[in-house]
Design an enzyme around this catalytic site. Structure first.
Site, PDB file in Angstrom:
ATOM      1  N   GLY A 221       0.830  -1.212   0.000  1.00  0.00           N
ATOM      2  CA  GLY A 221       0.000   0.000   0.000  1.00  0.00           C
ATOM      3  C   GLY A 221       0.851   1.242   0.000  1.00  0.00           C
ATOM      4  CG  ASN A 222      -0.198   4.653  -1.534  1.00  0.00           C
ATOM      5  OD1 ASN A 222      -0.959   5.430  -0.973  1.00  0.00           O
ATOM      6  ND2 ASN A 222      -0.503   4.038  -2.681  1.00  0.00           N
ATOM      7  CG  ASN A 223       2.631   6.514   4.070  1.00  0.00           C
ATOM      8  OD1 ASN A 223       2.251   5.523   4.697  1.00  0.00           O
ATOM      9  ND2 ASN A 223       3.903   6.857   3.963  1.00  0.00           N
ATOM     10  CB  ALA A 288      -1.680   7.385  -3.944  1.00  0.00           C
TER      11      ALA A 288
END
Ligand code: CTP
Length: 409
Positions: A221-223, A288
């Site tokens: 995943g990402n932030n 994102a």
């Protein structure tokens, strides 16, 4: 939050509400007592208020109280002695019809076009915006039928206010409390103030991260939190657009007047977008999205061993690029570019490669820009070679800058 406790209405509300015709529908909930304060505030702000009460509302608050506060006769029945309440004319008289509190029962009837009292008849005849402030116990609010009714009311163009969390009539704590009169006044004023420059426009927004599963317990995943996309969705809805938000895993709250599609992976986000893109006027891709996803999702938890671990990844679909290929002349496509170096060059390359009409650049080198923050700093580029730079602002203000720029062009 504005404070009305001293009885003085801030001038903003007077400017927005002075002379506005507000039709207030009151239904049979314990929150009906708050209707008195709503009427008081509206009258103080200079609005012209007419009230309709259901029979059950009259058990909670006296007709005389609301008639006195509104300085108008309160209507309760379609027929009274020898007069017929002209619901069609009332529905056309109002600038806004506000139903507060709206009980679970009234919401169900409104959603299904039932017409067994004066309030329902006026709702069905109303040509103005209808704003509904639900009030009920948490179990009723969370029931699948209520959710379906709310969705139906929203897709019919009504604005349904969020409920508050707190003490309920049952004595329990939870979701379902009607919005406070002050909150309702703010919303009404904002509604009346807004330039409805996106009325009847269908807007698609992607937001948040994606989670690409590796096994039943892990993902890549990402932030991203989804805050920027949600701010855009809220502002589009406030401008009158019909908004669909395709949101990756996020803890942010999305208001009821936005159609929400929750997704997890890039592939799910892509599916959700292509299914509706044909009917969309403006698409804003602020998510994102993961660029790579595991080739194989292990069915069981991947166990550690003594050697290094290599995960084979394949490319995900580039949603913005695909929509750029499908885009027709009358559709506007906006992409985001998150860069750490050669910002302008990379952003322009993305706009061209993905056939976007605008690209919104944020650089991680700028303080106040990036994932998780409440602020952002952007530069917008368009196809014609124009560049619009903005200072660091709250994500709500950034959303307004983005939409104002697009709409102006
Ligand atoms: N995007 C998308 N689908 C993807 C990847 C990106 O729709 N699979 C969109 C994003 O929502 C954003 C734009 O493409 O609007 C640019 O995303 P960004 O991550 O900045 O760039 P990438 O194209 O992924 O390229 P890179 O990561 O190499 O910078």
């Amino acid at each position: 939050m504005y404070n009305f406790n001293d009885g003085i209405i801030p001038s903003f509300f007077i400017i927005m509400l002075q002379g506005k015709k507000i039709l207030l529908g009151v239904t049979g909930s314990i929150a009906a007592y708050k209707a008195a304060n709503i009427v008081r505030l509206l009258i103080k702000a200079g609005a012209d208020v007419k009230i309709i009460m259901t029979e059950s509302a009259c058990n909670f608050i006296p007709v005389l109280t609301l008639a006195t506060l509104s300085k108008n006769k309160v209507l309760t029945h379609l027929f009274e002695e020898d007069t017929w309440a002209n619901h069609v004319m009332l529905g056309r008289w109002a600038d806004v019809m506000l139903i507060a509190p709206a009980t679970c029962n009234t919401i169900a009837k409104l959603a299904n076009g039932i017409c067994d009292n004066l309030l329902q008849a006026i709702y069905l005849s109303a040509t103005c915006q209808v704003i509904i402030a639900p009030a009920m116990d948490e179990d009723m609010w969370l029931h699948a039928s209520t959710k379906r009714n709310i969705t139906n009311l929203q897709s019919a163009g009504n604005i349904v206010l969020a409920v508050n969390n707190g003490e309920l009539a049952s004595g329990l704590l939870g979701e379902g409390r009607m919005a406070e009169p002050e909150e309702i006044l703010i919303l009404l004023s904002n509604y009346l103030q807004k330039e409805k420059d996106l009325i009847n426009k269908r807007v698609l927004i992607t937001a948040g991260p994606t989670h690409e599963k590796m096994d039943p317990v892990r993902f890549i995943g990402n932030n991203s939190t989804g805050k920027m996309g949600i701010a855009l969705a809220k502002d589009c809805a406030a401008r009158g657009a019909n908004v669909t938000l395709v949101l990756g895993p996020s803890f942010e709250i999305v208001p009821n007047n936005i159609k929400l599609i929750n997704v997890e992976s890039a592939a799910e986000m892509y599916e959700a977008c292509v299914q509706i893109f044909d009917k969309i006027d403006i698409a804003i891709m602020s998510a994102a999205v993961a660029d790579y996803t595991p080739v194989i999702i292990a069915t069981e938890k991947i166990k550690k061993n003594d050697t290094n671990f290599t995960l084979e990844l394949k490319k995900t679909v580039d949603i913005l690029k695909k929509l750029g290929e499908l885009k027709k002349e009358n559709q506007i496509l906006i992409g985001f570019a998150l860069e750490t170096e050669n910002e302008k060059e990379n952003a322009l390359k993305k706009m061209k490669n993905k056939n976007a009409d605008f690209i919104v650049l944020n650089s991680l080198r700028d303080a106040g820009a990036g994932f998780g923050l409440n602020t952002n700093k952007i530069t917008i580029f368009d196809k014609a070679g124009n560049e619009f730079s903005f200072d660091t602002k709250s994500k709500e203000e950034v959303a307004k800058d983005i939409l104002n720029t697009i709409i102006k062009k």
